[in-house]
Motif scaffolding. Structure first.
Motif, mmCIF file in Angstrom:
data_model
loop_
_atom_site.group_PDB
_atom_site.id
_atom_site.type_symbol
_atom_site.label_atom_id
_atom_site.label_comp_id
_atom_site.label_asym_id
_atom_site.label_seq_id
_atom_site.Cartn_x
_atom_site.Cartn_y
_atom_site.Cartn_z
ATOM 1 N N ASP A 70 0.865 -1.171 0.000
ATOM 2 C CA ASP A 70 0.000 0.000 0.000
ATOM 3 C C ASP A 70 0.908 1.229 0.000
ATOM 4 O OD1 ASP A 70 -2.240 1.566 0.082
ATOM 5 O OD2 ASP A 70 -2.539 1.383 2.236
ATOM 6 N N SER A 71 0.423 2.308 -0.534
ATOM 7 C CA SER A 71 1.260 3.505 -0.633
ATOM 8 C C SER A 71 1.400 4.152 0.740
ATOM 9 C CB SER A 71 0.663 4.500 -1.627
ATOM 10 O OG SER A 71 1.504 5.624 -1.750
ATOM 11 N N GLN A 72 2.539 3.927 1.369
ATOM 12 C CA GLN A 72 2.857 4.590 2.633
ATOM 13 C C GLN A 72 3.313 6.026 2.377
ATOM 14 O OE1 GLN A 72 2.385 2.880 5.531
ATOM 15 N NE2 GLN A 72 1.740 1.093 4.353
ATOM 16 N N VAL A 73 3.791 6.265 1.157
ATOM 17 C CA VAL A 73 4.225 7.597 0.734
ATOM 18 C C VAL A 73 3.616 7.862 -0.637
ATOM 19 C CG1 VAL A 73 6.188 9.065 0.162
ATOM 20 C CG2 VAL A 73 6.422 7.323 1.947
ATOM 21 N N ASP A 74 2.892 8.964 -0.788
ATOM 22 C CA ASP A 74 2.305 9.331 -2.078
ATOM 23 C C ASP A 74 3.182 10.375 -2.756
ATOM 24 O OD1 ASP A 74 0.008 7.706 -1.821
ATOM 25 O OD2 ASP A 74 -0.932 9.212 -0.537
ATOM 26 N N PHE A 75 3.425 10.187 -4.055
ATOM 27 C CA PHE A 75 4.201 11.147 -4.828
ATOM 28 C C PHE A 75 3.239 12.157 -5.459
ATOM 29 C CE2 PHE A 75 7.382 7.468 -5.700
ATOM 30 C CZ PHE A 75 7.816 7.532 -4.373
ATOM 31 N N GLY A 76 2.843 13.117 -4.663
ATOM 32 C CA GLY A 76 1.875 14.099 -5.134
ATOM 33 C C GLY A 76 0.552 13.435 -5.445
ATOM 34 N N ASP A 77 -0.096 13.904 -6.517
ATOM 35 C CA ASP A 77 -1.371 13.309 -6.919
ATOM 36 C C ASP A 77 -1.202 12.441 -8.167
ATOM 37 O OD1 ASP A 77 -0.864 15.244 -8.788
ATOM 38 O OD2 ASP A 77 -2.742 16.354 -8.498
ATOM 39 N N SER A 78 0.026 11.928 -8.380
ATOM 40 C CA SER A 78 0.331 11.143 -9.580
ATOM 41 C C SER A 78 -0.250 9.731 -9.545
ATOM 42 C CB SER A 78 1.852 11.032 -9.760
ATOM 43 O OG SER A 78 2.420 10.261 -8.702
ATOM 44 N N GLY A 79 -0.599 9.259 -8.353
ATOM 45 C CA GLY A 79 -1.024 7.876 -8.214
ATOM 46 C C GLY A 79 0.121 6.936 -7.929
ATOM 47 N N PHE A 80 1.352 7.432 -8.038
ATOM 48 C CA PHE A 80 2.526 6.628 -7.735
ATOM 49 C C PHE A 80 2.954 6.871 -6.289
ATOM 50 C CE2 PHE A 80 2.573 7.017 -12.303
ATOM 51 C CZ PHE A 80 3.018 5.774 -12.747
ATOM 52 N N GLY A 81 3.611 5.889 -5.707
ATOM 53 C CA GLY A 81 4.063 6.034 -4.335
ATOM 54 C C GLY A 81 5.020 4.925 -3.948
ATOM 55 N N TYR A 82 5.197 4.755 -2.639
ATOM 56 C CA TYR A 82 6.164 3.786 -2.131
ATOM 57 C C TYR A 82 5.632 3.153 -0.857
ATOM 58 C CZ TYR A 82 10.927 1.867 -1.849
ATOM 59 O OH TYR A 82 12.014 1.024 -1.851
ATOM 60 N N GLY A 83 5.818 1.834 -0.751
ATOM 61 C CA GLY A 83 5.408 1.106 0.439
ATOM 62 C C GLY A 83 6.608 0.654 1.236
ATOM 63 N N TYR A 84 6.613 -0.612 1.642
ATOM 64 C CA TYR A 84 7.772 -1.175 2.327
ATOM 65 C C TYR A 84 8.686 -1.804 1.283
ATOM 66 C CZ TYR A 84 4.704 -1.053 6.488
ATOM 67 O OH TYR A 84 3.850 -0.672 7.497
ATOM 68 N N GLN A 85 9.472 -0.966 0.605
ATOM 69 C CA GLN A 85 10.401 -1.419 -0.422
ATOM 70 C C GLN A 85 9.677 -1.986 -1.653
ATOM 71 O OE1 GLN A 85 14.088 -1.165 0.378
ATOM 72 N NE2 GLN A 85 13.009 0.194 1.807
ATOM 73 N N TRP A 86 8.439 -1.621 -1.838
ATOM 74 C CA TRP A 86 7.666 -1.898 -3.043
ATOM 75 C C TRP A 86 7.202 -0.557 -3.614
ATOM 76 C CZ3 TRP A 86 6.539 -6.804 -5.070
ATOM 77 C CH2 TRP A 86 6.807 -7.910 -4.238
ATOM 78 N N TRP A 87 7.204 -0.451 -4.943
ATOM 79 C CA TRP A 87 6.662 0.725 -5.609
ATOM 80 C C TRP A 87 5.160 0.539 -5.791
ATOM 81 C CZ3 TRP A 87 9.954 4.761 -6.540
ATOM 82 C CH2 TRP A 87 11.319 4.473 -6.493
ATOM 83 N N THR A 88 4.409 1.606 -5.626
ATOM 84 C CA THR A 88 2.970 1.542 -5.855
ATOM 85 C C THR A 88 2.624 2.396 -7.068
ATOM 86 O OG1 THR A 88 2.526 3.372 -4.306
ATOM 87 C CG2 THR A 88 2.530 1.137 -3.416
ATOM 88 N N TYR A 89 1.686 1.891 -7.854
ATOM 89 C CA TYR A 89 1.310 2.520 -9.111
ATOM 90 C C TYR A 89 -0.180 2.858 -9.093
ATOM 91 C CZ TYR A 89 5.550 -0.161 -10.286
ATOM 92 O OH TYR A 89 6.806 -0.713 -10.277
ATOM 93 N N PRO A 90 -0.633 3.680 -10.036
ATOM 94 C CA PRO A 90 -2.060 4.000 -10.086
ATOM 95 C C PRO A 90 -2.925 2.752 -10.283
ATOM 96 C CG PRO A 90 -0.789 5.535 -11.441
ATOM 97 C CD PRO A 90 0.158 4.431 -11.034
#
Length: 411
Positions: A337-357
């Protein structure tokens, strides 16, 4: 160059991807008798699954991965154990079957083939409901060959972190990092939690610029030479804080290497040994796993394991299914799950996993490695490559777009 320089080179590859330097004594880490001080108390089995391998003698000038030619990368990415020292663990006694599913439509198969050729990609495997709907190879790669992961290994290390929580070696992700790495006490890591380390939100300042010889990632090699087995902790301890813990995300390979140290300290085994029990066997890997070692004699948390394409896909399936009894209930749902959101792009970062829209997530590494997961479609899209540029260009987006198209067509 024997084991000594091979181990150093492995560390240099992961830490700087530059020229390795010599000068460290090896740590063998084979049994409880000769295990290094990775944990207190050490819990190495007398007959470990992990076997330390060393490459043939090499001139250090041959080990600068970023300066390998295209032909050299194509040859060597599937034989990294011939260039760097590491631990090798055997395949699962009962590999997970990957039955054939209905093939993708011809137009999608043609798109995959065209993109593979255009991007110098060595293999693509697509699973839907655990069945192979597409499998294709290039660059001389075959089903029995292994291919290096680079930072895809970060998501393996994250999974082993979860396993250590499940097994009680790590009490909580809210624990301070210094509980498991006491050498960081008195540094900017005071007050940083394991969770903040896992999400790269420690607030510790870091520069991951590979083109700047003065960047932190480039300076890692110097610390390996000067501090040997203590290199990772010595460098990270010297870093300043730039934000309060939890307030700022910065990509830091050095922190994933710290996670590797943390897990090994807590569990008392190298990552490869723990991965045999927690990933390789339960996920049903069909081939052996190779994971480079660092000067401590442990494995490099942020990089450099090698497995078959089908086992990249099995790892994705393992994550989709929640990891079974190997990790806490709901671990993968939280980790991806996105623990960190990269703005409103839908991309982010979890526990060493990338999250996508659109609820997708994945692991990715330089030169074109990835495991991309579509939970709603029960689909795994894994690929391995030798892209022209380490960080890639348009390829990453093109593969994500193609994976989305395939997912949309999945029944």
């Amino acid at each position: 160059m024997g084991l000594k320089n091979g181990m150093l080179a492995g560390a240099a590859l992961a830490l700087t991807l530059g020229l390795p330097l010599g000068g460290l004594a090896p740590l063998h880490a084979q049994t409880a008798k000769d295990a290094p001080a990775l944990a207190v108390p050490p819990q190495y089995p007398e007959k470990p699954a992990a076997r330390l391998t060393q490459p043939p003698p090499r001139d250090p000038s041959e080990l600068a991965v970023l300066f390998w030619s295209d032909a050299q990368r194509t040859e060597r990415f599937r034989a990294m154990e011939q260039w760097f020292a590491g631990h090798e663990v055997p395949a699962a006694a009962t590999p997970r079957a990957l039955p054939q599913g209905a093939p993708l439509p011809e137009a999608l198969r043609a798109e995959i083939t065209a993109l593979m050729k255009a991007s110098n990609t060595a293999g693509v495997m697509v699973l839907v409901d655990g069945k192979v709907v597409h499998e294709e190879y290039g660059l001389g790669m075959g089903p029995q060959d292994r291919w290096t992961s680079f930072s895809v290994a970060k998501s393996f290390t994250s999974t082993l972190l979860g396993a250590a929580v499940k097994d009680g070696f790590i009490t909580s992700l809210d624990d301070p990092v210094t509980k498991y790495i006491p050498g960081l006490a008195g540094s900017a890591y005071d007050g940083v939690t394991v969770k903040q380390l896992a999400t790269m939100t420690s607030g510790v300042k870091w520069d991951e610029n590979y083109t700047d010889p003065n960047s932190d990632v480039a300076q890692m090699n110097r610390f390996v030479v000067e501090y040997g087995a203590d290199a990772i902790v010595a460098q990270m301890k010297a870093l300043p804080r730039e934000a309060e813990p939890g307030q700022k995300w910065v990509y830091k390979t050095g922190e994933t290497n710290l996670i590797g140290v943390l897990v090994e300290n807590a569990v008392g085994k190298p990552l490869a040994e723990y991965a045999k029990a927690k990933i390789v066997d339960p996920a049903g890997f069909s081939g052996d796993l190779f994971w480079m070692v660092d000067p401590r004699g442990g494995n490099i948390g942020g990089c450099c394991l090698s497995i078959r394409l089908s086992d990249y896909a099995r790892m994705g399936q393992f994550a989709l299914e929640g990891g079974g009894a190997q990790v806490p209930t709901g671990w993968f749902a939280e980790a991806t799950d996105s623990q960190v959101d990269f703005g409103d792009s839908g991309f982010g970062y979890g526990y060493q996993w990338w999250t996508y829209p659109q609820g997708t997530y994945g692991a990715q590494g330089i030169f074109g490695q990835a495991i991309t997961l579509f939970p709603d479609k029960r689909m795994v899209f894994a690929y391995i490559g030798n892209w022209k540029q380490a960080s890639g260009g348009a390829e990453r987006g093109e593969f994500l777009d193609l994976a989305r198209k395939i997912a949309a067509a999945a029944e």
